[in-house]
Write an enzyme that holds these catalytic residues in place. Structure first.
Site, PDB file in Angstrom:
ATOM      1  N   SER A 139       0.867  -1.194   0.000  1.00  0.00           N
ATOM      2  CA  SER A 139       0.000   0.000   0.000  1.00  0.00           C
ATOM      3  C   SER A 139       0.894   1.231   0.000  1.00  0.00           C
ATOM      4  O   SER A 139       2.035   1.171   0.441  1.00  0.00           O
ATOM      5  CB  SER A 139      -0.896   0.003   1.242  1.00  0.00           C
ATOM      6  OG  SER A 139      -0.100   0.058   2.411  1.00  0.00           O
ATOM      7  N   ASP A 140       0.376   2.328  -0.479  1.00  0.00           N
ATOM      8  CA  ASP A 140       1.150   3.570  -0.385  1.00  0.00           C
ATOM      9  C   ASP A 140       1.002   4.117   1.048  1.00  0.00           C
ATOM     10  O   ASP A 140       0.166   3.648   1.841  1.00  0.00           O
ATOM     11  CB  ASP A 140       0.710   4.586  -1.455  1.00  0.00           C
ATOM     12  CG  ASP A 140       1.782   5.659  -1.705  1.00  0.00           C
ATOM     13  OD1 ASP A 140       2.748   5.730  -0.927  1.00  0.00           O
ATOM     14  OD2 ASP A 140       1.649   6.424  -2.677  1.00  0.00           O
ATOM     15  N   HIS A 141       1.807   5.100   1.302  1.00  0.00           N
ATOM     16  CA  HIS A 141       1.953   5.684   2.638  1.00  0.00           C
ATOM     17  C   HIS A 141       0.609   5.947   3.343  1.00  0.00           C
ATOM     18  O   HIS A 141      -0.132   6.836   2.944  1.00  0.00           O
ATOM     19  CB  HIS A 141       2.700   7.004   2.474  1.00  0.00           C
ATOM     20  CG  HIS A 141       3.496   7.396   3.660  1.00  0.00           C
ATOM     21  ND1 HIS A 141       2.932   7.956   4.772  1.00  0.00           N
ATOM     22  CD2 HIS A 141       4.822   7.302   3.920  1.00  0.00           C
ATOM     23  CE1 HIS A 141       3.872   8.205   5.659  1.00  0.00           C
ATOM     24  NE2 HIS A 141       5.034   7.805   5.166  1.00  0.00           N
ATOM     25  N   GLY A 142       0.329   5.164   4.365  1.00  0.00           N
ATOM     26  CA  GLY A 142      -0.865   5.419   5.163  1.00  0.00           C
ATOM     27  C   GLY A 142      -2.182   5.120   4.477  1.00  0.00           C
ATOM     28  O   GLY A 142      -3.256   5.490   4.974  1.00  0.00           O
ATOM     29  N   ALA A 143      -2.142   4.417   3.345  1.00  0.00           N
ATOM     30  CA  ALA A 143      -3.353   4.275   2.520  1.00  0.00           C
ATOM     31  C   ALA A 143      -4.441   3.426   3.186  1.00  0.00           C
ATOM     32  O   ALA A 143      -5.625   3.610   2.894  1.00  0.00           O
ATOM     33  CB  ALA A 143      -2.987   3.691   1.164  1.00  0.00           C
TER      34      ALA A 143
END
Ligand code: BGC
Length: 765
Positions: free
Chosen positions: A286-290
Site C-alpha cells: 500500500s502507499d503511505h498510510g493508505a
C-alpha cells in the site's frame, strides 16, 4: 548464487541454533525451491510473526530507532524504508539476527526514482530522450548505487500516464503517452533488477502507482480518478503491465480511488486483474498510510473495517501505518479475516525476500563491515560521466531563431535567473540520497565550458517567487529555496546592468524543484510573476535572449516563446545538469530531445494531449465554423506538440514506403522512411511512428504512437528506418471490453514529431 557468509551473521547463527540452522541456504533460486522453503517457514511462524512480515515502516520521528529495535526483537516488522546507509542498515539486520526468534531478514527500500547518489534527470526529462539505452543506463547506475548502500528495493519506476500538467507528480513519470511510458518503464525494470534482484548490484523494483494515479481530477493530488474501462485498459494500464511483464517483483498501490473504489480497497484491480489476468506473483504494497485513509475515503467505517477491506482486496504489505499489526490479530480471531488470507500476504513478502537472495545472505548488499565506505557521500561513489551523458540527451530545443544557439565560448554572457546557480533545484524532487553540494548548477557548467575564453556575468535577477505563502510552502520540510532580501527591483536592476554589458543573455527560469513534486499541484502553469518581470526587463535591453527552462511539468510559455530568441527545456537535469546544459548551449552536444508531453498554451486547454479522439464537429483552422469544437477565446492545439524538439542541424524525412498495401490477418507489414541529415552538423533525432484507425466500432484516437527509433546521423548522411507493424499495434478495447483488431483501413504517420508527418495507408484484411 554466490554464498557470502558475513561475519556478523556467522556469529549470531552460532548463538541461535533453532530454525535458523537451515534458514540460510544456499538455496536454489527457483520458484519450486522458493515455494517449498516459504511454506516450511510459514508453518513455523506465529500469527503475530506473519503479521509482522506485512509491516513496512519508515525510520522517523514516529518510529525512532529504539522503537524499531523493539519491533525487530518481537518480529513485528518486515521491511524498512528511508534508511540509506550501510551502517544503519547493517545495524538493523544485525538486530534481526541477534534478537529475533526466526531471524527472517528485513528488506530495505527507498524511493530511487532517478538515481540514488548520482542524480539523473527527472523521469519526465529522461522520457524526453526517447532513449532506451539511456534509460537502462540510469537503471543500472541507480541500482548499483542503491545496492551499494545496502538497499534491496526501490519504489520505482512510476509509470502513471498523465495528461494533467497541473499534477506535480507528472515529473516522476514518463509523460502523456502509453507506448513511451511502457517502453521506458520496462527498460527501467530490466536494468534495475538485472539478471536477478538477488545479485550484488541489482535491486527489486516496485512499479507504481497502481492504478491510474496520473489522472486525478483537476490535477489535484490524491484526488478521485474516474474513467471509462476502455480508456483505463487502452491508455492507462499498459505501462504497469509492461513493467510487470519485464519482471518487476513489486507493485505499489495508488492512493486514489478509481471509479469510486480506492485502489487500496479494489479487489477487482488487485486480484482479478493483477493476479488473475496478469498472473502477477510478487508483492503488493500500500502507499503511505493508505489503509488508514480508507476511512476518509468513505469505504471503511473504522480501523478494523479498513484492515479487513485492505486484506480482502489483496494488500500484502502496509506502508507506514500500524493498522495491520493492531487489528489483524483480532480480525483473524473473529474469523473476519482467515488465516489463509494472512498466509497469502505473508507468503508474498517472504517470496520477494527469497527472490532478493536474503535467505542466502541477509547481508548480500552490505558485504563485510570493513568494506563500508569511509564517507558515504564520497565523490568516488558518483557516476558523473553517465549522468552528464543522459542529461544532455534529455534536453529539448524548443526554439532557435536565426541560430542564436549554439553560443560562442569567447563571448560575454550574462547568466541570470533564480535557477542559474541553484544546486538544489537542478536535482529535482525525489532526489534520493543525492547531495545538493555535489551537483553542478548551470552557472558552474557555463564557467567550466568558457574557462579561459569568454566572460560570464552572473546575477540572480529575481527570487523564484515573491509570494511569501509559496516561499513558505517550498521551505516547509527543508530550506530548499533561499530568498534574496533585496527588493525585486534591485534584483532586476542588477541583472539588467549585467545584460547590458553582455553579447547575449541566458536566463534560467521556471519552477523550484518543490513545485513539481508530490502534493505540489498547481492551478496555473505560468512562470512565476517575479521571473516574468525579470524576463520582460531583459527583453527590453534588446540583447539576444536565451531562455533555459527548468521545470517538472509543461508550463504555459506563450509569452516566453515570443520573447526568447532561443529556448531550451532542460527539466531538472540532475547532478551533472549544469555541465550538460552548457554542452548544449555551446554546441558540444547537438540537442536531440523530444517532448514526452504536449505543452498547452493555457490552463484552460487542459486536458490537452496528442492522442485524443475525433469529435463529430472538428474545428478546421482554414475554414472556421462557429459550431465546431473549439474555444472562441483561444487557439486549438498546444504551443509545442508531443514528440517535438529541434536540433542544430536539419533533417528531412522521405515519403513512407509500405512493404505492402495490405496486412494479412494476424500478420504484419513494414513501413519505412529515409531520414537525411540535411544540415551541417552531426546530430541525433527520434523517428516516430503513429497509427490511426479511421473507421472502427468505437471512435479511435486521431493518432497513437506505436514505435520510435533514435538515430544518429552525420551531416549529409541518410538512413532508412523501418517499422514493423503487427496486429498488436492495431488492437484496442471495444465496447464489450474485448481486445480486438478490426479489419479495414489504417493510416500510418511517420515524422520527427507528432504533427509534421509523412503519411501512408494500408488495409488490414
Ligand atoms: C508516495 C510514494 C512513495 C512513498 C514512500 C508516498 O507518499 O506516494 O510514491 O513511494 O511515499 O516515500
Amino acid at each position: 548464487m554466490k554464498w557470502i557468509y558475513s561475519v556478523s551473521l556467522a556469529v549470531s547463527l552460532a548463538m541461535q541454533p533453532a530454525f535458523a540452522d537451515d534458514l540460510f541456504g544456499p538455496h536454489p533460486m527457483t520458484e519450486q525451491a522458493r515455494d517449498a522453503f516459504v511454506n516450511q517457514l510459514l508453518s513455523k511462524m506465529t500469527l503475530d510473526e506473519k503479521i509482522g512480515q506485512m509491516r513496512l515502516i519508515s525510520v522517523g520521528p514516529d518510529t525512532p530507532k529504539s522503537a524499531i529495535r523493539d519491533m525487530i526483537q518481537h518480529g513485528q516488522v518486515g521491511a524498512i524504508f528511508n534508511t540509506v546507509t550501510r551502517q544503519d542498515i547493517r545495524a538493523m539486520q544485525d538486530q534481526v539476527m541477534q534478537l529475533s526468534r526466526l531471524k527472517i531478514p528485513l528488506f530495505f527500500a527507498y524511493d530511487v526514482v532517478h538515481g540514488q547518489r548520482t542524480i539523473f534527470p527527472i523521469p519526465l526529462g529522461l522520457a524526453a530522450s526517447w532513449d532506451l539505452d539511456a534509460t537502462a543506463e540510469v537503471g543500472r547506475v541507480s541500482a548499483y548505487e542503491a545496492a551499494d548502500d545496502g538497499l534491496n528495493m526501490t519504489w520505482a519506476p512510476m509509470v502513471d500516464v498523465s495528461r494533467e500538467p497541473r499534477w506535480g507528480r507528472g515529473s516522476e513519470g514518463f509523460g502523456e503517452d502509453t507506448f513511451l511510458s511502457a517502453q521506458m518503464g520496462s527498460s527501467m525494470v530490466k536494468a534495475m533488477q538485472g539478471k536477478s534482484a538477488a545479485d550484488r548490484y541489482s535491486i527489486m523494483t516496485s512499479v507504481k502507482h497502481f492504478a491510474a494515479y496520473g489522472a486525478v481530477e483537476g490535477g489535484r493530488d490524491y484526488n478521485t480518478v474516474d474513467m471509462s474501462p476502455q480508456r483505463l485498459f487502452q491508455d492507462y494500464l499498459p505501462p504497469y503491465k509492461a513493467s510487470l511483464d519485464a519482471g518487476s517483483g513489486g507493485v505499489m498501490v495508488a492512493l486514489n480511488s478509481l471509479n469510486g473504489t480506492p485502489a487500496t480497497a479494489d479487489s477487482w484491480l488487485l486480484k482479478d486483474i493483477l493476479r488473475g489476468d496478469w498472473k502477477f506473483k510478487g508483492i503488493t504494497i500500500s502507499d503511505h498510510g493508505a489503509i488508514k485513509e480508507l476511512i476518509k475515503h468513505g469505504v471503511a467505517s473504522d480501523p478494523q473495517d479498513a484492515v479487513r477491506i485492505a486484506m480482502k482486496s489483496g494488500i500484502d504489505m502496509s506502508m507506514s501505518d500500524e493498522y495491520y499489526s493492531k487489528y489483524l490479530p483480532g480480525l483473524v480471531k473473529s474469523g473476519a479475516v482467515s488465516m489463509a488470507e494472512v498466509d497469502d500476504a505473508a507468503r508474498h513478502v517472504l517470496n520477494v525476500k527469497y527472490d532478493m537472495g536474503l535467505f542466502n545472505d541477509p547481508y548480500s548488499h552490505l558485504g563485510p563491515k570493513e568494506s563500508d565506505p569511509q564517507d558515504t557521500n564520497a565523490e568516488s561513489r558518483l557516476h558523473r560521466a553517465e549522468a552528464r551523458d543522459v542529461a544532455r540527451k534529455s534536453i529539448v530545443l524548443l526554439k532557435n531563431w536565426r541560430e542564436t544557439l549554439p553560443l560562442k565560448k569567447d563571448a560575454t554572457i550574462a547568466l541570470v535567473g533564480p535557477l542559474a546557480d541553484s544546486q538544489r533545484d537542478i536535482m529535482g524532487s525525489w532526489s534520493a540520497a543525492g547531495v545538493a553540494k555535489q551537483s553542478i548548477p548551470l552557472l558552474q557548467g557555463v564557467r567550466n565550458a568558457m574557462a579561459g575564453k569568454g566572460t560570464v556575468l552572473y546575477a540572480k535577477g529575481a527570487n523564484i517567487t515573491d509570494n511569501k505563502g509559496i516561499q513558505d510552502f517550498l521551505n516547509l520540510y527543508e530550506q530548499a529555496v533561499s530568498v534574496d532580501k533585496r527588493s525585486p527591483q534591485e534584483l532586476i536592476d542588477e541583472a539588467v546592468a549585467q545584460a547590458k554589458k553582455a553579447d547575449v543573455v541566458v536566463a534560467a527560469v521556471g519552477e523550484a524543484q518543490g513545485m513539481a513534486h508530490e502534493a505540489s499541484s498547481r492551478s496555473d502553469l505560468v512562470i512565476p510573476e517575479s521571473q516574468q518581470k525579470l524576463l520582460a526587463a531583459l527583453k527590453a535591453t534588446g540583447k539576444p535572449l536565451v531562455i533555459v527552462l527548468m521545470n517538472g511539468r509543461p508550463l504555459t510559455v506563450v509569452k516566453e516563446d515570443q520573447q526568447a530568441d532561443a529556448m531550451l527545456e532542460t527539466w531538472f537535469s540532475g547532478t551533472e545538469g549544469g555541465n550538460a546544459i552548457a554542452d548544449v548551449l555551446f554546441g558540444d552536444y547537438n540537442p536531440s530531445g523530444k517532448l514526452p508531453v504536449s505543452f498547452p498554451r493555457s490552463v484552460g486547454q487542459i486536458p490537452i494531449y496528442y492522442n485524443h479522439l475525433p469529435t463529430g464537429r472538428p474545428y478546421n483552422f482554414a475554414k472556421p465554423n462557429k459550431y465546431t469544437s473549439h474555444y472562441y477565446d483561444a487557439v486549438n492545439g498546444p504551443l509545442y506538440p508531443f514528440g517535438y524538439g529541434l536540433s542544430y542541424t536539419t533533417f528531412t524525412v522521405s515519403p513512407v514506403k509500405m512493404s505492402s498495401r495490405t496486412m494479412p490477418r494476424n500478420g504484419s507489414v513494414e513501413a519505412s522512411v529515409t531520414v537525411t541529415n540535411s544540415g551541417k552538423r552531426d546530430g541525433a533525432t527520434v523517428v516516430q511512428l503513429y497509427l490511426n484507425d479511421p473507421v472502427a466500432s468505437i471512435s479511435r484516437p486521431v493518432q497513437e504512437l506505436r514505435g520510435f527509433q533514435r538515430i544518429m546521423l552525420k551531416a549529409g548522411e541518410s538512413q532508412t528506418v523501418k517499422f514493423k507493424i503487427d496486429v498488436d499495434a492495431l488492437k484496442f478495447w471495444n465496447q464489450k471490453m474485448q481486445q480486438v483488431a478490426e479489419p479495414g483501413k489504417f493510416n500510418v504517420m511517420i515524422g520527427l514529431d507528432s504533427v509534421r508527418t509523412q503519411d501512408a495507408q494500408f488495409d488490414y484484411l
